[in-house]
Each structure stands twice: as structure tokens, then as C-alpha cells.
Design a protein around this motif. Sequence first.
Motif, short mmCIF file in Angstrom:
data_model
loop_
_atom_site.label_atom_id
_atom_site.label_comp_id
_atom_site.label_asym_id
_atom_site.label_seq_id
_atom_site.Cartn_x
_atom_site.Cartn_y
_atom_site.Cartn_z
N ILE A 1 -7.23 -14.59 -30.07
CA ILE A 1 -6.43 -14.98 -31.23
C ILE A 1 -5.02 -14.46 -31.01
CG2 ILE A 1 -6.12 -14.83 -33.73
CD1 ILE A 1 -8.62 -16.43 -32.82
N GLU A 2 -4.06 -15.35 -30.89
CA GLU A 2 -2.67 -14.99 -30.64
C GLU A 2 -1.99 -14.50 -31.93
OE1 GLU A 2 -1.21 -14.90 -27.66
OE2 GLU A 2 -2.86 -15.81 -26.55
N PHE A 3 -2.21 -15.24 -33.04
CA PHE A 3 -1.69 -14.83 -34.33
C PHE A 3 -2.32 -15.70 -35.42
CE2 PHE A 3 1.40 -17.92 -32.78
CZ PHE A 3 1.61 -18.73 -33.88
N THR A 4 -2.11 -15.29 -36.65
CA THR A 4 -2.59 -16.10 -37.78
C THR A 4 -1.41 -16.50 -38.64
OG1 THR A 4 -2.97 -14.17 -39.19
CG2 THR A 4 -4.83 -14.92 -37.86
N PHE A 5 -1.57 -17.61 -39.36
CA PHE A 5 -0.54 -18.11 -40.25
C PHE A 5 -1.19 -18.31 -41.63
CE2 PHE A 5 1.87 -21.43 -42.35
CZ PHE A 5 3.17 -21.06 -42.11
N ASP A 6 -0.70 -17.59 -42.63
CA ASP A 6 -1.22 -17.71 -43.99
C ASP A 6 -0.66 -18.97 -44.65
OD1 ASP A 6 -2.69 -15.33 -43.87
OD2 ASP A 6 -0.94 -14.15 -44.46
N LEU A 7 -1.54 -19.76 -45.25
CA LEU A 7 -1.11 -20.94 -45.99
C LEU A 7 -0.73 -20.51 -47.41
CD1 LEU A 7 -3.82 -23.49 -44.82
CD2 LEU A 7 -1.54 -23.09 -43.86
N GLU A 8 0.18 -21.23 -48.02
CA GLU A 8 0.69 -20.87 -49.35
C GLU A 8 -0.35 -21.09 -50.42
OE1 GLU A 8 4.27 -23.14 -49.95
OE2 GLU A 8 5.23 -22.24 -48.23
N THR B 1 -15.75 -23.75 -48.81
CA THR B 1 -14.86 -22.60 -48.64
C THR B 1 -13.43 -23.05 -48.87
OG1 THR B 1 -14.37 -20.69 -47.23
CG2 THR B 1 -14.51 -22.84 -46.15
N VAL B 2 -12.53 -22.09 -48.83
CA VAL B 2 -11.10 -22.36 -48.96
C VAL B 2 -10.45 -22.07 -47.62
CG1 VAL B 2 -8.95 -21.66 -50.09
CG2 VAL B 2 -11.08 -21.76 -51.41
N ILE B 3 -9.66 -23.00 -47.14
CA ILE B 3 -8.87 -22.79 -45.93
C ILE B 3 -7.54 -22.22 -46.38
CG2 ILE B 3 -7.79 -23.87 -43.92
CD1 ILE B 3 -10.90 -23.91 -43.90
N ASP B 4 -7.32 -20.94 -46.06
CA ASP B 4 -6.09 -20.29 -46.51
C ASP B 4 -5.30 -19.65 -45.37
OD1 ASP B 4 -7.79 -18.18 -46.00
OD2 ASP B 4 -7.69 -17.33 -48.01
N GLU B 5 -5.80 -19.82 -44.15
CA GLU B 5 -5.03 -19.36 -42.99
C GLU B 5 -5.44 -20.16 -41.76
OE1 GLU B 5 -5.71 -15.17 -42.19
OE2 GLU B 5 -7.82 -15.36 -42.65
N ILE C 1 2.58 -26.02 -46.13
CA ILE C 1 1.18 -26.43 -46.25
C ILE C 1 0.47 -25.45 -47.18
CG2 ILE C 1 -1.01 -26.74 -45.02
CD1 ILE C 1 0.84 -28.87 -44.21
N LYS C 2 -0.21 -25.97 -48.15
CA LYS C 2 -0.90 -25.14 -49.13
C LYS C 2 -2.37 -24.98 -48.76
CE LYS C 2 2.17 -26.35 -52.92
NZ LYS C 2 3.17 -25.47 -52.45
N LYS C 3 -2.97 -23.87 -49.21
CA LYS C 3 -4.40 -23.68 -48.97
C LYS C 3 -5.16 -24.79 -49.68
CE LYS C 3 -4.70 -20.15 -52.56
NZ LYS C 3 -5.02 -18.76 -52.83
#
Length: 113
Positions: free
Chosen positions: A106-113, A88-92, A5-7
Motif C-alpha cells: 500500500i503506497e498511500f490512502t486517500f480519504d473520500l469526503e 459497507t461504506v467506501i470512504d477511502e 469524490i464523496k464517500k
Amino acid sequence: SLKGIKKFNIMLNNITGDYRDGYLFLNVKKGNDNIIELHDKLYSGLLEKFIFRKVTYCPHLTVGRMFDQKEFDGAVDELNCHNEIYETVIDEVFVENIDSDENSIIEFTFDLE
């Protein structure tokens, strides 16, 4: 499930609400399809048993909740005249756990490509 999934860009505008629950929403005007894709991918694996199929998923940003019907109606009427556009940009993606006291962790974050 989010691999690949890309930002993406989003644009939000206009406040509406759900009078049944008193929630006020800032509506997604650009980026809907991307958010729906994220939603569907997240609920296709381990979380599939938790998807709520009785209501169609509609991307939004919850901005408040009014428990009193009169206050809710007044807030929707007052906010209806504001026409700011938010971009805005959704990047995570944040994975959040809301406990029984409604504390957000917040358990963890996932960075989008």
C-alpha cells in the motif's frame, strides 16, 4: 483526480466467475456508478496510458481464483446457493503497488469526503 469524490454506500451479493481466468467475483449490486466514476477519474490523468480498453470495466470484488476448470465449476455451483448481502461504506481509496512476486504494497490512502 479524486478531489471532490464523496464517500458512498455499496451492496454486494451473488458469486459469479470468469471461466477464462478462473476468477470468482462477489458482484456489486449498489454503488456501481460510484465505483465506475472512481475508476474513470483514476484513469483520466497520469494513469490513462495504463487503462485496459479491451474489456469493459465491471465493478466487483475478487474473492478467489481456481486454476482447475472442474474446481472452478464446482465452486461457482456451490457458491451460487449462498445469498448473503454485504453492505459497507467506501470512504477511502488505497493506492496499491503489486510487485513482480505479486506482493501487495500500500503506497498511500486517500480519504473520500
